[in-house]
Design a protein around this motif. Structure first.
Motif, PDB file in Angstrom:
ATOM      1  N   PRO A 105       0.813  -1.225   0.000  1.00 56.56           N
ATOM      2  CA  PRO A 105       0.000   0.000   0.000  1.00 56.56           C
ATOM      3  C   PRO A 105       0.847   1.276   0.000  1.00 56.56           C
ATOM      4  CG  PRO A 105      -0.798  -1.547   1.654  1.00 56.56           C
ATOM      5  CD  PRO A 105       0.482  -2.104   1.119  1.00 56.56           C
ATOM      6  N   LEU A 106       1.999   1.235   0.655  1.00 57.96           N
ATOM      7  CA  LEU A 106       2.882   2.408   0.632  1.00 57.96           C
ATOM      8  C   LEU A 106       3.405   2.664  -0.782  1.00 57.96           C
ATOM      9  CD1 LEU A 106       4.783   1.705   3.950  1.00 57.96           C
ATOM     10  CD2 LEU A 106       3.341   3.705   3.496  1.00 57.96           C
ATOM     11  N   ARG A 119       6.089  14.502  -6.129  1.00 68.29           N
ATOM     12  CA  ARG A 119       7.317  13.701  -6.078  1.00 68.29           C
ATOM     13  C   ARG A 119       7.841  13.545  -4.657  1.00 68.29           C
ATOM     14  NH1 ARG A 119       7.136  10.967 -10.534  1.00 68.29           N
ATOM     15  NH2 ARG A 119       6.864  12.265 -12.347  1.00 68.29           N
ATOM     16  N   SER A 120       7.715  14.577  -3.845  1.00 65.27           N
ATOM     17  CA  SER A 120       8.212  14.515  -2.472  1.00 65.27           C
ATOM     18  C   SER A 120       7.474  13.444  -1.676  1.00 65.27           C
ATOM     19  CB  SER A 120       8.054  15.883  -1.804  1.00 65.27           C
ATOM     20  OG  SER A 120       8.412  15.815  -0.451  1.00 65.27           O
ATOM     21  N   ALA A 121       6.155  13.428  -1.768  1.00 62.61           N
ATOM     22  CA  ALA A 121       5.366  12.411  -1.069  1.00 62.61           C
ATOM     23  C   ALA A 121       5.684  11.026  -1.611  1.00 62.61           C
ATOM     24  CB  ALA A 121       3.879  12.707  -1.198  1.00 62.61           C
ATOM     25  N   SER A 122       5.855  10.920  -2.913  1.00 62.90           N
ATOM     26  CA  SER A 122       6.177   9.636  -3.524  1.00 62.90           C
ATOM     27  C   SER A 122       7.485   9.086  -2.960  1.00 62.90           C
ATOM     28  CB  SER A 122       6.268   9.778  -5.046  1.00 62.90           C
ATOM     29  OG  SER A 122       6.595   8.548  -5.645  1.00 62.90           O
ATOM     30  N   GLU A 123       8.501   9.914  -2.905  1.00 65.08           N
ATOM     31  CA  GLU A 123       9.792   9.470  -2.374  1.00 65.08           C
ATOM     32  C   GLU A 123       9.690   9.096  -0.903  1.00 65.08           C
ATOM     33  OE1 GLU A 123      12.607   8.657  -3.930  1.00 65.08           O
ATOM     34  OE2 GLU A 123      11.479   9.053  -5.764  1.00 65.08           O
ATOM     35  N   SER A 124       8.960   9.879  -0.127  1.00 63.75           N
ATOM     36  CA  SER A 124       8.789   9.600   1.299  1.00 63.75           C
ATOM     37  C   SER A 124       8.100   8.251   1.518  1.00 63.75           C
ATOM     38  CB  SER A 124       7.976  10.722   1.946  1.00 63.75           C
ATOM     39  OG  SER A 124       7.694  10.424   3.288  1.00 63.75           O
TER      40      SER A 124
END
Length: 165
Positions: A105-106, A119-124
């Motif tokens: 799910p992550l 992109r920031s949320a995706s990488e996190s």
């Protein structure tokens, strides 16, 4: 014919998710001219977005079609609320059913975030999936960590091979 099948599948996914306003269900059946969410046929789970459905944001979010990536991006609106992307299972509107963690799910959240341009949320989320897989390794979680990472990084993109990118 594959393009026609792909377009039909996207149409059904758009219908069952109200154009991306709901998450896709783990299970669905075609009836009454549309795709309708159903509980697990084994009776083990209610109508939910869980490990089966979580594969869709990854496949669509990393796919060749702008339409598919757009649908995956719309799911980010639900997955980004209240850490919903980290839960093992949620309702189709994003309410927790099982708050246990799992890498898949992550990674689905990471793909949806990337498709939405976050992109920031995706990488996190990818870092969290990697950390979770390291702390609580499972075959399925590790397999999706490898496959999801390769898809998100573009290493397995069918778009390049087919000249579609």
């Amino acid at each position: 014919h594959w393009q026609q099948a792909s377009e039909s599948a996207l149409t059904l996914l758009e219908q069952v998710t109200s154009g991306g306003q709901k998450l896709p269900p783990d299970w669905a059946q075609i009836s009454g001219g549309g795709l309708n969410p159903i509980p697990s046929p084994s009776g083990g789970a209610p109508v939910q977005y869980g490990l089966d459905a979580a594969r869709l944001p990854i496949w669509l979010g990393t796919g060749c079609s702008d339409r598919a990536r757009g649908l995956a991006g719309k799911w980010w609106q639900l997955l980004s609320r209240d850490d919903t992307a980290s839960y093992l299972a949620v309702s189709l509107t994003g309410q927790p059913i099982n708050e246990s963690g799992h890498p898949l799910p992550l990674l689905a959240g990471a793909a949806a975030a990337a498709a939405a341009g976050d992109r920031s949320a995706s990488e996190s989320l990818r870092v969290r999936a990697n950390d979770l897989a390291g702390a609580h390794p499972t075959y399925y979680g590790s397999a999706w960590l490898a496959l999801g990472g390769a898809l998100l990084d573009g290493y397995l993109s069918p778009c390049h091979d087919a000249g579609l990118s």
